[in-house]
Design a protein around this motif. Structure first.
Motif, mmCIF file in Angstrom:
data_model
loop_
_atom_site.group_PDB
_atom_site.id
_atom_site.type_symbol
_atom_site.label_atom_id
_atom_site.label_comp_id
_atom_site.label_asym_id
_atom_site.label_seq_id
_atom_site.Cartn_x
_atom_site.Cartn_y
_atom_site.Cartn_z
ATOM 1 N N GLU A 125 -57.853 -56.124 16.657
ATOM 2 C CA GLU A 125 -57.312 -56.383 15.328
ATOM 3 C C GLU A 125 -57.914 -55.450 14.271
ATOM 4 O OE1 GLU A 125 -54.686 -57.897 14.747
ATOM 5 O OE2 GLU A 125 -54.853 -57.720 12.567
ATOM 6 N N SER A 126 -59.213 -55.178 14.370
ATOM 7 C CA SER A 126 -59.838 -54.364 13.313
ATOM 8 C C SER A 126 -59.346 -52.920 13.410
ATOM 9 C CB SER A 126 -61.365 -54.432 13.413
ATOM 10 O OG SER A 126 -61.818 -53.661 14.509
ATOM 11 N N GLY A 127 -59.153 -52.439 14.625
ATOM 12 C CA GLY A 127 -58.620 -51.084 14.798
ATOM 13 C C GLY A 127 -57.214 -50.987 14.222
ATOM 14 N N ARG A 128 -56.437 -52.006 14.449
ATOM 15 C CA ARG A 128 -55.065 -52.025 13.960
ATOM 16 C C ARG A 128 -55.042 -52.029 12.427
ATOM 17 N NH1 ARG A 128 -50.061 -55.311 13.849
ATOM 18 N NH2 ARG A 128 -51.267 -56.886 12.763
ATOM 19 N N ARG A 129 -55.957 -52.807 11.872
ATOM 20 C CA ARG A 129 -56.007 -52.885 10.396
ATOM 21 C C ARG A 129 -56.417 -51.539 9.794
ATOM 22 N NH1 ARG A 129 -57.783 -58.355 10.329
ATOM 23 N NH2 ARG A 129 -59.955 -57.728 10.103
ATOM 24 N N ALA A 130 -57.341 -50.845 10.467
ATOM 25 C CA ALA A 130 -57.787 -49.542 9.964
ATOM 26 C C ALA A 130 -56.622 -48.549 9.991
ATOM 27 C CB ALA A 130 -58.950 -49.020 10.804
ATOM 28 N N ILE A 131 -55.845 -48.617 11.061
ATOM 29 C CA ILE A 131 -54.688 -47.712 11.162
ATOM 30 C C ILE A 131 -53.664 -48.031 10.078
ATOM 31 C CG2 ILE A 131 -52.662 -47.204 12.589
ATOM 32 C CD1 ILE A 131 -54.506 -47.135 14.998
ATOM 33 N N LEU A 132 -53.415 -49.318 9.854
ATOM 34 C CA LEU A 132 -52.463 -49.710 8.807
ATOM 35 C C LEU A 132 -52.917 -49.217 7.433
ATOM 36 C CD1 LEU A 132 -51.536 -53.348 9.912
ATOM 37 C CD2 LEU A 132 -50.023 -51.356 9.821
ATOM 38 N N ALA A 133 -54.230 -49.354 7.179
ATOM 39 C CA ALA A 133 -54.760 -48.912 5.881
ATOM 40 C C ALA A 133 -54.627 -47.397 5.759
ATOM 41 C CB ALA A 133 -56.225 -49.337 5.743
#
Ligand SMILES: Nc1nc2c(ncn2[C@@H]2O[C@H](COP(=O)(O)OP(=O)(O)O)[C@@H](O)[C@H]2O)c(=O)[nH]1
Ligand SMILES: [Mg+2]
Length: 479
Positions: free
Chosen positions: A198-206
């Motif tokens: 989830e944290s990797g995904r959030r970083a990519i979204l940001a």
């Protein structure tokens, strides 16, 4: 031929065929420059240029000598010439420049001699196109060369110079790098699907959101600061005798338009170019609208005026302070009452079309020197007679376009560049949306490939033949 060039730093890569052109403007002038580039440029120069100091032996240094026709050996001119061995030239190829005298005939004779020595006439923009194809310039820099030559105002020239320095790439390259990185992460996730946390995904979204806003910002600049490339069109309108032609002359600083107390003096329209804050402004004086037309010519003039209003960036709608105003600012005669009401229901004074035009219309009270009392505080007023209010008027026009005085944008993408940027913006957005919708990461990766392709089109790293043709068609011969 160029394989064994004696000057050491020559480039033995295959070069394109030899082209030549007169690079200076036609007509009377002290000097002319004839340019050569391509395979055998040095040899062709040697055939037309005779000098005790051989320019081929002393690259990039001017030599003084005689220009002769390669076949008849007839003397053409005394001239200077310089040789640039590949790759250290504008085009990246072997190149030469001949500095002869100017005029309407001599440059052509020099060019003919060079053609007789083995060159063919260059196509428009062909030198710059070769510079691009040989990686001496990116496509946006090549476009800046054309813009610099075509610049009609200080603002246009300054912007083109910044683009030639790579101001646009400087903005886009970081976005390209970030997109490449995110794409690499997405591909890595594909390979090891368990890493998709989830944290990797959030970083990519940001990260995608950030890239999106950077590109969106460039698109906005391209749209909003278009006047730094195209200049702006300011059109004067108002009732006959409102003082349009007088204001036109006052803004121009000379009497260009006919001014008369007789209404309907200006029947077609007049244009003139002025510079406001370094920007190119096309001022247009029209026949005006809103008056009952006396004859067919008046009607034609009003049709023309309407077309001009549609094409305007800003419309200045003049109302004389001596004209009865909404608040009875001045004399109110029964006869003009109807006209006043009509003018108020239709603030631009332009009939049905006025509804769409009012957003770009500024109402300006004219002949302020004749005002019998003070005008409302926020009213824009000018006197063509005394010059009062002209400075404020210019500022107000620029403000209407969202421009602050002294603004010097680092970069303003042109239409071609903006369309590519808009596409990239959409693809980045779609990539982000795909991730938000929990779609598999390869969907987003695919969107990012399209985004990168669009971004690379700006610099010309991704290119199609038609884009190349479209860009270089705008050039003049010799550039
Ligand atoms: N006092 C004064 N008269 C003006 C001014 N501007 C225009 N006029 C006069 O108004 C009349 C109409 O001007 P003109 O520029 O031809 O108006 P147009 O029909 O809107 O182009 C002429 O007699 C001008 O001399 C001004 O600022 N002050
Ligand atoms: Mg007039």
């Amino acid at each position: 031929m160029n394989g064994q060039n004696p000057w050491g730093d020559g480039d033995s890569r295959a070069q394109a065929d030899l082209i030549a052109a007169i690079s200076t403007a036609a007509g009377p002038g002290a000097l002319s420059v004839i340019r050569l580039s391509g395979q055998g440029a040095g040899q062709a120069l040697s055939r037309v240029f005779q000098s005790p100091t051989d320019p081929l032996q002393r690259p990039r240094a001017m030599a003084y000598g005689k220009l002769v026709h390669p076949e008849s050996k007839e003397l053409i001119d005394r001239a200077m010439a310089v040789f640039f061995p590949a790759p250290h030239s504008f085009t990246g190829e072997d190149s030469a420049e001949i500095f002869g005298h100017g005029g309407s005939t001599l440059p052509r004779l020099i060019l003919e001699a060079v053609l007789a020595a083995g060159a063919r006439p260059a196509n428009p923009g062909e030198f710059t196109q070769r510079a691009f194809l040989n990686d001496r310039l990116s496509l946006d820099q090549a476009e800046a060369v054309a813009d610099l030559v075509a610049a009609q105002s200080e603002a246009e020239a300054a912007l083109a110079a910044r683009h030639l320095e790579g101001a646009l790439s400087a903005k886009i390259d970081p976005a390209i790098d970030k997109t490449v990185n995110i794409q690499a992460e997405l591909v890595a996730i594909l390979d090891f699907e368990e890493d998709w946390d989830e944290s990797g995904r959030r970083a990519i979204l940001a990260g995608l959101k950030e890239i999106h806003s950077e590109i969106a910002n460039l698109c906005e600049i391209g749209k909003n600061l278009r006047v730094f490339r195209d200049g702006l069109r300011v059109v004067l309108t108002g009732l006959p005798n409102a003082g349009k032609s007088s204001l036109f002359n006052a803004l121009l600083g000379r009497d260009r338009a006919l001014v008369s107390p007789r209404p309907g003096t200006t029947r077609d329209y007049l244009e003139a170019t002025v510079s406001w804050d370094g920007l190119r402004v096309e001022l247009v004086d029209t026949a005006g609208l809103g008056a009952a037309s006396a004859d067919e010519l008046d009607e034609l003039g009003q049709d023309m005026a309407l077309r001009e209003l549609e094409a305007a960036d800003v419309i200045l709608r003049l109302r004389s302070v001596t004209e009865p105003g909404p608040d009875g600012a001045d004399s109110q005669t029964g006869g003009s009452q109807a006209g006043t009401d009509a003018a108020d229901a239709d603030p631009a004074g332009m009939g049905q079309a006025g509804k769409d035009l009012s957003a770009k219309t500024l109402t300006v009270w004219s002949k302020s020197d004749l005002a019998s009392g003070p005008l409302p505080n926020d009213a824009l007023s000018v006197s063509a007679l005394t010059g009062a209010g002209l400075g404020e008027l210019k500022l107000e026009v620029l403000k209407r376009l969202g421009l602050t005085p002294g603004l010097k944008p680092e970069t303003v993408p042109n239409l071609r560049q903006r369309l590519a940027l808009e596409e990239a913006r959409e693809r980045i957005w779609d990539a982000r949306q795909a991730l938000l919708d929990q779609l598999p990461p390869d969907i987003a990766a695919l969107e990012l490939s399209s985004a990168l392709e669009a971004l690379n089109r700006v610099s010309g790293r991704a290119l199609t033949e038609d884009v190349l043709a479209q860009v270089f068609a705008k050039f003049c011969v010799g550039k």
